[in-house]
Write a protein that holds these residues in place. Structure first.
Motif, PDB file in Angstrom:
ATOM      1  N   GLU A  65       0.905  -0.888   0.056  1.00 16.43           N
ATOM      2  CA  GLU A  65      -0.264  -0.332   0.308  1.00 16.43           C
ATOM      3  C   GLU A  65       0.638   1.354   0.283  1.00 16.43           C
ATOM      4  OE1 GLU A  65      -2.365  -3.311   1.566  1.00 16.43           O
ATOM      5  OE2 GLU A  65      -0.667  -3.127   1.954  1.00 16.43           O
ATOM      6  N   GLU A  66       2.107   1.274   0.800  1.00 14.51           N
ATOM      7  CA  GLU A  66       2.642   2.487   1.111  1.00 14.51           C
ATOM      8  C   GLU A  66       3.509   2.768  -0.351  1.00 14.51           C
ATOM      9  OE1 GLU A  66       5.513   4.889   4.493  1.00 14.51           O
ATOM     10  OE2 GLU A  66       6.140   2.886   3.541  1.00 14.51           O
ATOM     11  N   LEU A  67       3.822   1.120  -1.029  1.00 15.67           N
ATOM     12  CA  LEU A  67       4.846   1.172  -2.284  1.00 15.67           C
ATOM     13  C   LEU A  67       3.818   1.654  -3.598  1.00 15.67           C
ATOM     14  CD1 LEU A  67       6.968   0.132  -4.198  1.00 15.67           C
ATOM     15  CD2 LEU A  67       5.441  -2.169  -4.503  1.00 15.67           C
ATOM     16  N   VAL A  68       2.717   1.730  -3.625  1.00 11.51           N
ATOM     17  CA  VAL A  68       2.257   2.763  -4.529  1.00 11.51           C
ATOM     18  C   VAL A  68       1.942   3.626  -4.735  1.00 11.51           C
ATOM     19  CG1 VAL A  68       1.203   0.046  -5.631  1.00 11.51           C
ATOM     20  CG2 VAL A  68      -0.181   1.223  -4.319  1.00 11.51           C
ATOM     21  N   THR A  69       1.556   4.330  -2.947  1.00 15.02           N
ATOM     22  CA  THR A  69       0.385   5.548  -3.039  1.00 15.02           C
ATOM     23  C   THR A  69       1.789   6.596  -2.922  1.00 15.02           C
ATOM     24  OG1 THR A  69       0.276   5.214  -0.719  1.00 15.02           O
ATOM     25  CG2 THR A  69      -1.468   4.470  -1.835  1.00 15.02           C
ATOM     26  N   ASP A  70       2.761   6.491  -1.811  1.00 13.10           N
ATOM     27  CA  ASP A  70       3.545   7.124  -1.086  1.00 13.10           C
ATOM     28  C   ASP A  70       5.060   6.180  -1.600  1.00 13.10           C
ATOM     29  OD1 ASP A  70       5.989   8.557   0.050  1.00 13.10           O
ATOM     30  OD2 ASP A  70       4.483   9.490   1.274  1.00 13.10           O
ATOM     31  N   THR A  71       5.841   6.548  -2.628  1.00 13.62           N
ATOM     32  CA  THR A  71       7.154   5.128  -3.188  1.00 13.62           C
ATOM     33  C   THR A  71       8.183   6.273  -2.331  1.00 13.62           C
ATOM     34  OG1 THR A  71       5.854   4.306  -5.155  1.00 13.62           O
ATOM     35  CG2 THR A  71       8.355   4.577  -4.297  1.00 13.62           C
ATOM     36  N   THR A  72       7.990   7.602  -2.686  1.00  8.71           N
ATOM     37  CA  THR A  72       9.333   7.876  -1.891  1.00  8.71           C
ATOM     38  C   THR A  72       9.560   6.931  -0.270  1.00  8.71           C
ATOM     39  OG1 THR A  72       9.058  10.036  -3.230  1.00  8.71           O
ATOM     40  CG2 THR A  72      10.559  10.112  -0.780  1.00  8.71           C
ATOM     41  N   ALA A  73       8.111   7.501   0.989  1.00 10.43           N
ATOM     42  CA  ALA A  73       8.495   7.367   2.217  1.00 10.43           C
ATOM     43  C   ALA A  73       8.399   5.670   2.499  1.00 10.43           C
ATOM     44  CB  ALA A  73       6.864   7.549   2.070  1.00 10.43           C
ATOM     45  N   TRP A  74       8.180   4.251   0.973  1.00 14.49           N
ATOM     46  CA  TRP A  74       8.726   3.460   1.221  1.00 14.49           C
ATOM     47  C   TRP A  74       9.985   3.029   0.749  1.00 14.49           C
ATOM     48  CZ3 TRP A  74      10.821  -0.001  -2.660  1.00 14.49           C
ATOM     49  CH2 TRP A  74      10.006  -1.698  -2.626  1.00 14.49           C
ATOM     50  N   MET A  75      10.316   4.161  -0.065  1.00 16.61           N
ATOM     51  CA  MET A  75      12.182   3.471   0.133  1.00 16.61           C
ATOM     52  C   MET A  75      12.687   4.001   1.193  1.00 16.61           C
ATOM     53  SD  MET A  75      13.196   3.860  -3.724  1.00 16.61           S
ATOM     54  CE  MET A  75      14.917   2.939  -3.427  1.00 16.61           C
ATOM     55  N   GLN A  76      12.816   5.027   2.124  1.00 14.01           N
ATOM     56  CA  GLN A  76      13.351   5.850   2.653  1.00 14.01           C
ATOM     57  C   GLN A  76      12.999   5.013   3.997  1.00 14.01           C
ATOM     58  OE1 GLN A  76      15.080   9.020   2.306  1.00 14.01           O
ATOM     59  NE2 GLN A  76      15.417   7.979   4.238  1.00 14.01           N
ATOM     60  N   ARG A  77      12.419   4.239   4.285  1.00 15.12           N
ATOM     61  CA  ARG A  77      12.129   3.065   5.462  1.00 15.12           C
ATOM     62  C   ARG A  77      13.107   2.028   5.130  1.00 15.12           C
ATOM     63  NH1 ARG A  77       7.822   3.082   8.322  1.00 15.12           N
ATOM     64  NH2 ARG A  77       6.570   4.364   6.683  1.00 15.12           N
ATOM     65  N   ASN A 116      11.693   8.003  -9.842  1.00 17.88           N
ATOM     66  CA  ASN A 116      11.125   9.654 -10.783  1.00 17.88           C
ATOM     67  C   ASN A 116      11.096   8.341 -11.797  1.00 17.88           C
ATOM     68  OD1 ASN A 116      10.892  11.872  -9.687  1.00 17.88           O
ATOM     69  ND2 ASN A 116      13.081  12.509  -9.386  1.00 17.88           N
ATOM     70  N   LYS A 117      11.316   7.785 -11.864  1.00 13.60           N
ATOM     71  CA  LYS A 117      11.740   6.249 -12.537  1.00 13.60           C
ATOM     72  C   LYS A 117      10.590   5.717 -12.516  1.00 13.60           C
ATOM     73  CE  LYS A 117      16.317   7.090 -13.631  1.00 13.60           C
ATOM     74  NZ  LYS A 117      17.841   6.508 -14.048  1.00 13.60           N
ATOM     75  N   THR A 118       9.727   4.968 -11.240  1.00 10.10           N
ATOM     76  CA  THR A 118       8.807   4.407 -11.268  1.00 10.10           C
ATOM     77  C   THR A 118       7.984   5.017 -11.805  1.00 10.10           C
ATOM     78  OG1 THR A 118      10.584   3.910  -9.047  1.00 10.10           O
ATOM     79  CG2 THR A 118       7.656   2.873  -8.829  1.00 10.10           C
ATOM     80  N   ASP A 119       6.395   4.173 -11.909  1.00 14.61           N
ATOM     81  CA  ASP A 119       5.132   5.255 -12.439  1.00 14.61           C
ATOM     82  C   ASP A 119       4.204   3.362 -12.117  1.00 14.61           C
ATOM     83  OD1 ASP A 119       3.378   5.878 -12.775  1.00 14.61           O
ATOM     84  OD2 ASP A 119       3.841   5.899 -15.494  1.00 14.61           O
ATOM     85  N   PHE A 120       2.941   3.464 -11.152  1.00 11.22           N
ATOM     86  CA  PHE A 120       2.534   3.014 -10.702  1.00 11.22           C
ATOM     87  C   PHE A 120       1.136   2.822 -11.566  1.00 11.22           C
ATOM     88  CE2 PHE A 120       5.216   2.100  -7.543  1.00 11.22           C
ATOM     89  CZ  PHE A 120       5.770   0.851  -7.250  1.00 11.22           C
ATOM     90  N   LYS A 162      -0.492  -6.001 -14.905  1.00 11.99           N
ATOM     91  CA  LYS A 162      -1.322  -4.453 -13.995  1.00 11.99           C
ATOM     92  C   LYS A 162      -2.997  -4.295 -14.282  1.00 11.99           C
ATOM     93  CE  LYS A 162       1.761  -0.318 -13.291  1.00 11.99           C
ATOM     94  NZ  LYS A 162       2.346   0.397 -13.934  1.00 11.99           N
ATOM     95  N   ARG A 163      -3.306  -4.847 -13.779  1.00 10.78           N
ATOM     96  CA  ARG A 163      -4.697  -4.868 -13.576  1.00 10.78           C
ATOM     97  C   ARG A 163      -5.546  -3.345 -13.346  1.00 10.78           C
ATOM     98  NH1 ARG A 163      -9.161  -5.330 -10.323  1.00 10.78           N
ATOM     99  NH2 ARG A 163      -7.357  -6.829  -8.934  1.00 10.78           N
ATOM    100  N   GLN A 164      -4.687  -3.436 -11.691  1.00 14.67           N
ATOM    101  CA  GLN A 164      -5.236  -2.181 -11.285  1.00 14.67           C
ATOM    102  C   GLN A 164      -4.632  -2.210  -9.645  1.00 14.67           C
ATOM    103  OE1 GLN A 164      -7.284  -0.702  -8.152  1.00 14.67           O
ATOM    104  NE2 GLN A 164      -6.653  -3.473  -7.345  1.00 14.67           N
ATOM    105  N   VAL A 165      -3.473  -0.987  -9.260  1.00 12.59           N
ATOM    106  CA  VAL A 165      -2.757  -0.341  -8.252  1.00 12.59           C
ATOM    107  C   VAL A 165      -3.207  -0.167  -7.137  1.00 12.59           C
ATOM    108  CG1 VAL A 165      -0.732  -0.285 -10.165  1.00 12.59           C
ATOM    109  CG2 VAL A 165      -2.642   1.511  -9.075  1.00 12.59           C
ATOM    110  N   LEU A 166      -4.733   0.340  -7.060  1.00 12.47           N
ATOM    111  CA  LEU A 166      -5.429   1.348  -6.133  1.00 12.47           C
ATOM    112  C   LEU A 166      -5.420   0.193  -4.640  1.00 12.47           C
ATOM    113  CD1 LEU A 166      -7.881   3.612  -7.655  1.00 12.47           C
ATOM    114  CD2 LEU A 166      -5.215   4.369  -6.283  1.00 12.47           C
ATOM    115  N   PRO A 167      -5.065   0.234  -3.635  1.00 12.18           N
ATOM    116  CA  PRO A 167      -5.271  -0.345  -1.908  1.00 12.18           C
ATOM    117  C   PRO A 167      -6.657  -0.391  -2.291  1.00 12.18           C
ATOM    118  CG  PRO A 167      -3.360   1.258  -1.853  1.00 12.18           C
ATOM    119  CD  PRO A 167      -4.204   1.119  -3.404  1.00 12.18           C
TER     120      PRO A 167
END
Length: 222
Positions: free
Chosen positions: A139-151, A170-174, A185-190
């Motif tokens: 859920e965090e990966l697809v909604t806040d990738t920066t925070a996910w990586m920083q964690r 910047n190279k990641t697009d969900f 990649k049917r849909q990504v929303l939690p």
């Protein structure tokens, strides 16, 4: 580059790798020098505690089991690729595809739920809370990738700069234009189980999975 080539050599692009069972492949990976002193990239969906590799840093990526079950139904029914190298794996997916076409999504997720519960129980027992394990969520990966990586970088004390994190993000697009049941990649929303399953099914899943969902900090209905 070394890590990338290792993943390609021993991963999904290698016919010899695909012809073996999962556990046979793990045994092989442990025999390589890079697996002992570098990084091992793998999907431990069907987790085996004997391959914990106690001295390694680990990232445990989890997803709301109810959403995972929903996604599994569509994947098996329409989009999961069929192996051209491993007949046993191909037949396994074909059998699941047949079942998904014969059952409603609600019937399917309820039948699969015990297997997912057992899997997450193993995650909780062997990985969750360990000092060398960072647990992050889809859920965090697809909604806040920066925070996910920083964690991950912070928890595992990895030598990755903020600029590197931003460069990767910047190279990641969900994003997707619209849901397509036939696309992997049917849909990504939690929260997709809330949109796809009947209320009675959700209630049954919350009852059956509630305690293990709470362990991973997912909310359930009262």
């Amino acid at each position: 580059d070394t890590i990338g080539s290792s993943a390609n050599t021993f991963g999904c692009n290698n016919p010899d790798f695909l012809s073996c069972t999962f556990l046979q492949n793990v045994e092989r990976l442990h025999s390589y020098t890079w697996a002992q002193s570098g990084y091992l990239f793998g999907i431990y969906r069907f987790f085996e505690s004997k391959y914990l590799m106690q001295n390694t840093l680990k990232i445990l990526l989890v997803r709301d089991i109810r959403d995972a079950l929903t996604s599994h139904y569509f994947s098996m029914k329409y989009s999961h690729p069929l192996s051209v190298h491993n007949e046993q794996q191909r037949n396994f997916i074909l059998n699941l595809r047949k079942k998904a076409h014969e059952m409603s999504i609600d019937e399917y997720v309820l039948e699969c739920a015990p297997r997912y519960r057992a899997l997450y129980e193993r995650y909780a027992k062997y990985l969750l809370g360990k000092q060398n394990v960072c647990c992050v969520t889809y859920e965090e990966l697809v909604t806040d990738t920066t925070a996910w990586m920083q964690r991950i970088v912070t928890d595992l004390q990895l030598p990755v700069s903020s600029s590197d994190i931003h460069s990767i993000v910047n190279k990641t697009d969900f994003s997707i234009d619209k849901e397509n049941a036939h696309s992997h990649k049917r849909q990504v929303l939690p929260g997709d189980h809330l949109r796809k399953l009947q209320p009675e099914t959700i209630c049954k899943l919350d009852t059956e999975l509630g305690d293990i969902l709470k362990v991973f900090q997912y909310s359930v209905s009262a």
